[in-house]
Design an enzyme around this catalytic site. Sequence first.
Site, PDB file in Angstrom:
ATOM      1  N   LYS A 198       0.981  -1.294  -0.052  1.00 50.17           N
ATOM      2  CA  LYS A 198       0.041   0.028   0.295  1.00 50.17           C
ATOM      3  C   LYS A 198       0.895   1.214   0.068  1.00 50.17           C
ATOM      4  CE  LYS A 198      -3.839   2.359   2.579  1.00 50.17           C
ATOM      5  NZ  LYS A 198      -4.577   2.450   3.736  1.00 50.17           N
ATOM      6  N   LYS A 251      -2.023  -1.413  -3.659  1.00 47.41           N
ATOM      7  CA  LYS A 251      -2.965  -0.334  -3.821  1.00 47.41           C
ATOM      8  C   LYS A 251      -2.294   0.956  -3.816  1.00 47.41           C
ATOM      9  CE  LYS A 251      -6.467   1.907  -0.746  1.00 47.41           C
ATOM     10  NZ  LYS A 251      -7.227   1.998   0.568  1.00 47.41           N
TER      11      LYS A 251
END
Length: 326
Positions: A198, A251
């Site tokens: 992330k 992400k």
Amino acid sequence: MFPTHRPRRLRSHPQLRRMVQETVVTTNDLIYPLFAVPGESVAQEVSSMPGVYQLSIDKVVEEAKEVYDLGIPAVILFGIPTEKDTDATGAWHDHGIVQKASTAVKEAVPDLIVIVDTCLCEYTQHGHCGYLETGDLTGRVLNDPTLELLKKTAVSQAKAGADIIAPSGMMDGFVQAIRAGLDEGGFEDIPIMSYAAKYSSAYYGPFRDAAESAPQFGDRRTYQMDPANSREAIKEIELDIAEGADMLMVKPALAYMDIIWQVKQASNLPVAAYNVSGEYSMVKAAALNGWVDEEKVVMETLMSFKRSGADMILTYHAKDAARWLG
């Protein structure tokens, strides 16, 4: 060599193009995010995300039924509590907003998979993903004490009926801590979908409107990854695999398809790509202005995620994509 080889031969007819298509997106690939808020009959559109709403639990259930009827197999739940505090009480309380939404959805649509975001930023007054060092105004988040909160949160979510725990705080050791907590609580069969790579991204802006989770000072660069780094992503996913992750997530997705590909090559676990809020809002804004064909752009983008190696795609376009797929 030309003229012996003519690649256009296989593009000459729509049915022939279907027969040789290498990558196919189906509704099985899609996961739809939902934002739960307190109250009843609440459906407040997020100003920076046209078509996305903050929903009271009764409305979340309605959306869940629609998602299931469209053939989408899963939703991921985010929560906005009534009150926030330094202990992120709303994240791990048995009557927290995500816990109540999870129970309601599973009772109404038992075959729909409920994934829950396991993080603290929506529930803390300061908007960071963990405990802050006492008296420190630089935004330093304490890693190890935060793990205990994440463990408590995951167990409470599993008790509420969640099918998959998805920790997103990028704390060192968070998968290991959550796995231990789930196993100790008798939830050894609940899988963990780790936000393993992330990045600290500017693409999250509209989400922070939807989840009311913008940090009140500083930023998240001490725990989320530097967008410049790719080798670090492989290190992160290897650690999460060793700690017991069952699925891995990258992400954002659109500017990180090289990372999706590398993660897929480095692992035999299912890989999820999060088509995040900023990516969604850019397409929506362009479509509303008549600058792009929304359906074609969305489906091309989803196809590219799949081609890059994603097995699952979390996307705010999921309902529209399911309808377009027919």
